[in-house]
Design a protein around this motif. Structure first.
Motif, PDB file in Angstrom:
ATOM      1  N   ALA A 281       0.825  -1.220   0.000  1.00  0.00           N
ATOM      2  CA  ALA A 281       0.000   0.000   0.000  1.00  0.00           C
ATOM      3  C   ALA A 281       0.853   1.263   0.000  1.00  0.00           C
ATOM      4  O   ALA A 281       0.321   2.375  -0.099  1.00  0.00           O
ATOM      5  N   ASP A 282       2.161   1.096   0.078  1.00  0.00           N
ATOM      6  CA  ASP A 282       3.076   2.246   0.192  1.00  0.00           C
ATOM      7  C   ASP A 282       3.223   2.965  -1.153  1.00  0.00           C
ATOM      8  O   ASP A 282       3.637   2.357  -2.138  1.00  0.00           O
ATOM      9  N   PRO A 283       2.896   4.277  -1.193  1.00  0.00           N
ATOM     10  CA  PRO A 283       2.991   5.009  -2.476  1.00  0.00           C
ATOM     11  C   PRO A 283       4.389   4.979  -3.078  1.00  0.00           C
ATOM     12  O   PRO A 283       4.522   4.980  -4.300  1.00  0.00           O
ATOM     13  N   THR A 284       5.416   4.932  -2.255  1.00  0.00           N
ATOM     14  CA  THR A 284       6.775   4.915  -2.830  1.00  0.00           C
ATOM     15  C   THR A 284       7.062   3.576  -3.514  1.00  0.00           C
ATOM     16  O   THR A 284       7.798   3.531  -4.503  1.00  0.00           O
ATOM     17  N   VAL A 285       6.479   2.498  -3.004  1.00  0.00           N
ATOM     18  CA  VAL A 285       6.653   1.188  -3.654  1.00  0.00           C
ATOM     19  C   VAL A 285       5.882   1.153  -4.980  1.00  0.00           C
ATOM     20  O   VAL A 285       6.378   0.669  -6.000  1.00  0.00           O
ATOM     21  N   LYS A 286       4.653   1.697  -4.952  1.00  0.00           N
ATOM     22  CA  LYS A 286       3.865   1.789  -6.195  1.00  0.00           C
ATOM     23  C   LYS A 286       4.623   2.591  -7.239  1.00  0.00           C
ATOM     24  O   LYS A 286       4.700   2.224  -8.408  1.00  0.00           O
ATOM     25  N   GLU A 287       5.185   3.724  -6.776  1.00  0.00           N
ATOM     26  CA  GLU A 287       5.900   4.602  -7.701  1.00  0.00           C
ATOM     27  C   GLU A 287       7.153   3.910  -8.249  1.00  0.00           C
ATOM     28  O   GLU A 287       7.499   4.096  -9.425  1.00  0.00           O
ATOM     29  N   ARG A 288       7.782   3.101  -7.411  1.00  0.00           N
ATOM     30  CA  ARG A 288       8.978   2.372  -7.864  1.00  0.00           C
ATOM     31  C   ARG A 288       8.650   1.481  -9.063  1.00  0.00           C
ATOM     32  O   ARG A 288       9.361   1.472 -10.076  1.00  0.00           O
ATOM     33  N   LEU A 289       7.555   0.731  -8.967  1.00  0.00           N
ATOM     34  CA  LEU A 289       7.153  -0.152 -10.071  1.00  0.00           C
ATOM     35  C   LEU A 289       6.767   0.661 -11.303  1.00  0.00           C
ATOM     36  O   LEU A 289       7.139   0.313 -12.430  1.00  0.00           O
ATOM     37  N   HIS A 290       6.047   1.743 -11.070  1.00  0.00           N
ATOM     38  CA  HIS A 290       5.650   2.623 -12.180  1.00  0.00           C
ATOM     39  C   HIS A 290       6.897   3.144 -12.903  1.00  0.00           C
ATOM     40  O   HIS A 290       6.963   3.153 -14.142  1.00  0.00           O
ATOM     41  N   ALA A 291       7.882   3.571 -12.116  1.00  0.00           N
ATOM     42  CA  ALA A 291       9.122   4.124 -12.700  1.00  0.00           C
ATOM     43  C   ALA A 291       9.910   3.045 -13.442  1.00  0.00           C
ATOM     44  O   ALA A 291      10.448   3.296 -14.533  1.00  0.00           O
ATOM     45  N   GLU A 292       9.981   1.841 -12.870  1.00  0.00           N
ATOM     46  CA  GLU A 292      10.710   0.744 -13.526  1.00  0.00           C
ATOM     47  C   GLU A 292      10.065   0.417 -14.878  1.00  0.00           C
ATOM     48  O   GLU A 292      10.755   0.173 -15.870  1.00  0.00           O
ATOM     49  N   THR A 293       8.732   0.397 -14.905  1.00  0.00           N
ATOM     50  CA  THR A 293       8.033   0.097 -16.156  1.00  0.00           C
ATOM     51  C   THR A 293       8.278   1.197 -17.185  1.00  0.00           C
ATOM     52  O   THR A 293       8.555   0.917 -18.355  1.00  0.00           O
ATOM     53  N   GLY A 294       8.204   2.444 -16.740  1.00  0.00           N
ATOM     54  CA  GLY A 294       8.438   3.562 -17.654  1.00  0.00           C
ATOM     55  C   GLY A 294       9.854   3.570 -18.196  1.00  0.00           C
ATOM     56  O   GLY A 294      10.080   3.840 -19.387  1.00  0.00           O
ATOM     57  N   GLU A 295      10.809   3.235 -17.336  1.00  0.00           N
ATOM     58  CA  GLU A 295      12.204   3.201 -17.764  1.00  0.00           C
ATOM     59  C   GLU A 295      12.435   2.063 -18.768  1.00  0.00           C
ATOM     60  O   GLU A 295      13.209   2.210 -19.721  1.00  0.00           O
ATOM     61  N   ALA A 296      11.744   0.961 -18.533  1.00  0.00           N
ATOM     62  CA  ALA A 296      11.855  -0.162 -19.476  1.00  0.00           C
ATOM     63  C   ALA A 296      11.366   0.264 -20.861  1.00  0.00           C
ATOM     64  O   ALA A 296      12.044   0.044 -21.869  1.00  0.00           O
ATOM     65  N   VAL A 297      10.193   0.881 -20.912  1.00  0.00           N
ATOM     66  CA  VAL A 297       9.649   1.338 -22.193  1.00  0.00           C
ATOM     67  C   VAL A 297      10.617   2.336 -22.844  1.00  0.00           C
ATOM     68  O   VAL A 297      10.870   2.281 -24.056  1.00  0.00           O
ATOM     69  N   ALA A 298      11.191   3.212 -22.028  1.00  0.00           N
ATOM     70  CA  ALA A 298      12.139   4.201 -22.555  1.00  0.00           C
ATOM     71  C   ALA A 298      13.364   3.529 -23.167  1.00  0.00           C
ATOM     72  O   ALA A 298      13.992   4.073 -24.073  1.00  0.00           O
ATOM     73  N   GLN A 299      13.678   2.328 -22.682  1.00  0.00           N
ATOM     74  CA  GLN A 299      14.812   1.578 -23.239  1.00  0.00           C
ATOM     75  C   GLN A 299      14.392   0.680 -24.396  1.00  0.00           C
ATOM     76  O   GLN A 299      15.197  -0.091 -24.911  1.00  0.00           O
ATOM     77  N   GLY A 300      13.109   0.745 -24.786  1.00  0.00           N
ATOM     78  CA  GLY A 300      12.650  -0.008 -25.954  1.00  0.00           C
ATOM     79  C   GLY A 300      11.944  -1.309 -25.638  1.00  0.00           C
ATOM     80  O   GLY A 300      11.521  -2.020 -26.555  1.00  0.00           O
ATOM     81  N   VAL A 301      11.789  -1.637 -24.357  1.00  0.00           N
ATOM     82  CA  VAL A 301      11.158  -2.908 -23.984  1.00  0.00           C
ATOM     83  C   VAL A 301       9.686  -2.905 -24.416  1.00  0.00           C
ATOM     84  O   VAL A 301       8.952  -1.970 -24.102  1.00  0.00           O
ATOM     85  N   PHE A 302       9.267  -3.923 -25.159  1.00  0.00           N
ATOM     86  CA  PHE A 302       7.874  -3.987 -25.640  1.00  0.00           C
ATOM     87  C   PHE A 302       7.213  -5.321 -25.321  1.00  0.00           C
ATOM     88  O   PHE A 302       6.070  -5.557 -25.716  1.00  0.00           O
ATOM     89  N   GLY A 303       7.922  -6.216 -24.644  1.00  0.00           N
ATOM     90  CA  GLY A 303       7.333  -7.523 -24.347  1.00  0.00           C
ATOM     91  C   GLY A 303       8.130  -8.211 -23.264  1.00  0.00           C
ATOM     92  O   GLY A 303       9.063  -7.633 -22.700  1.00  0.00           O
ATOM     93  N   SER A 304       7.768  -9.463 -22.989  1.00  0.00           N
ATOM     94  CA  SER A 304       8.397 -10.238 -21.915  1.00  0.00           C
ATOM     95  C   SER A 304       8.645 -11.665 -22.383  1.00  0.00           C
ATOM     96  O   SER A 304       7.720 -12.279 -22.932  1.00  0.00           O
ATOM     97  N   PRO A 305       9.850 -12.201 -22.206  1.00  0.00           N
ATOM     98  CA  PRO A 305      11.027 -11.569 -21.617  1.00  0.00           C
ATOM     99  C   PRO A 305      11.777 -10.718 -22.631  1.00  0.00           C
ATOM    100  O   PRO A 305      11.731 -10.972 -23.825  1.00  0.00           O
ATOM    101  N   TYR A 306      12.474  -9.710 -22.107  1.00  0.00           N
ATOM    102  CA  TYR A 306      13.273  -8.814 -22.936  1.00  0.00           C
ATOM    103  C   TYR A 306      14.595  -8.629 -22.208  1.00  0.00           C
ATOM    104  O   TYR A 306      14.610  -8.434 -20.999  1.00  0.00           O
ATOM    105  N   PHE A 307      15.678  -8.728 -22.943  1.00  0.00           N
ATOM    106  CA  PHE A 307      17.015  -8.655 -22.331  1.00  0.00           C
ATOM    107  C   PHE A 307      17.819  -7.549 -23.001  1.00  0.00           C
ATOM    108  O   PHE A 307      17.665  -7.303 -24.194  1.00  0.00           O
ATOM    109  N   ILE A 308      18.677  -6.911 -22.244  1.00  0.00           N
ATOM    110  CA  ILE A 308      19.637  -5.976 -22.821  1.00  0.00           C
ATOM    111  C   ILE A 308      21.029  -6.346 -22.302  1.00  0.00           C
ATOM    112  O   ILE A 308      21.238  -6.479 -21.100  1.00  0.00           O
ATOM    113  N   VAL A 309      21.944  -6.562 -23.232  1.00  0.00           N
ATOM    114  CA  VAL A 309      23.334  -6.920 -22.909  1.00  0.00           C
ATOM    115  C   VAL A 309      24.238  -5.861 -23.519  1.00  0.00           C
ATOM    116  O   VAL A 309      24.356  -5.780 -24.749  1.00  0.00           O
TER     117      VAL A 309
END
Lengths: 200, 200
Positions: free
Chosen positions: A149-177
């Motif tokens: 229920a912690d807003p900072t934890v919710k925001e963490r997931l939101h930010a991780e997802t947004g950062e993934a999209v910003a790196q081009g991630v469009f599906g699962s699994p997706y890897f960057i090396v």
């Protein structure tokens, strides 16, 4: 120190589950760690205009056949769960909250969540089930409830997802090396060759 | 006599081209022939509501990177052609017309068409280019022109595409082995294991 393999996945992704059972050993064989990033594929699909495979004409029927066959191909246990897909906010939030306290134990939790859903058929879309799985890993229920229920934890997931999209991630699994993207468990042979040869 | 591996592809499909260079040897190693079926992916996409990878957000950029990398992975020559994708009615019609006279020579023509586009960068979406490639295979231009305009040849391609969709084909390359479907050049390892083990 070599950079880690970045591994993006949704806890409701069958191919993500298969990858989760394979990627650590594959990377370790080439002296690499793996950074795990659960994300919300639903949010990603809003960006890409895509939708789950199983909801697509013709592809849905094929996927239902390909999921278990791919598991057998890799020698991994798999049972198609119902309901499918499920929302994975609770699973992913719990992962990040735990990760920031004990990243090794959080990896074990991630495996437990994936196996609960894709091997044991337990509905990890249900937050109560996620808490039960967390308890089996030694986590206190009240602390987990507060974390989810912690807003900072919710925001963490939101930010991780947004950062993934910003790196081009469009599906699962997706890897960057080292900046090179690989999509799908079926790209692991190319990823392995990339690690082995330093790029080809 | 074992049944042939059914191989569905569009002449404008990069992964179809890669598969075309691999599937005959793979099947032959397990005592199988391959039945080649060029189809029109545009018509298939009308059924599935899908569109070419390169036109999809994020996926397009990934595909542009994955096409040549997958070619290198398999040790095959590849140069991304422009324009891309192209309409392949002329190429597919010429294939079927020729196939019904000389199936072995038509296989050679199919390789020539794919390599013209994905290795030499010649635009096989242009019917005149298709005729030029046919001439290099010893075919008479006037006979080919008549064939491409022949309603029965047009209908043949239309029927092949419709039959493919009826069998569940939604992309290129798509394979069927004794009723078991495999989608994508990245499923060739599973297809190989299927042929080797009789199913798994």
């Amino acid at each position: 120190m070599k950079t880690p393999v970045e591994f993006f996945f949704d806890f409701s992704s069958p191919y993500g589950y298969l990858a989760s059972e394979l990627i650590d050993d594959l990377a370790a064989a080439h002296g690499r760690q793996v950074a795990w990033h659960p994300i919300l594929l639903g949010a990603v699909f809003k960006t890409t205009g895509s939708q789950p495979l199983v909801h697509q004409p013709l592809k849905g029927g094929y996927a239902a056949r390909d999921f278990p066959r791919s598991a057998r191909f890799h020698g991994l246990p798999f049972t198609m769960p119902t309901p499918f897909p499920v929302a994975t906010q609770a699973a992913a939030r719990l992962y990040y909250w735990f990760h920031d306290q004990d990243s090794a134990a959080a990896r074990v939790l991630a495996h437990a969540l994936y196996r609960a859903y894709f091997v044991e058929g337990r509905n990890i879309g249900d937050a109560a089930m996620v808490l039960t799985i967390g308890e089996a890993q030694g986590l206190e229920r009240a602390r987990m409830e507060a974390a989810l229920a912690d807003p900072t934890v919710k925001e963490r997931l939101h930010a991780e997802t947004g950062e993934a999209v910003a790196q081009g991630v469009f599906g699962s699994p997706y890897f960057i090396v080292d900046g090179e993207p690989f999509f799908g468990v079926d790209r692991l042979p190319q990823l392995e060759k990339w690690l082995r040869t330093g790029g080809f």
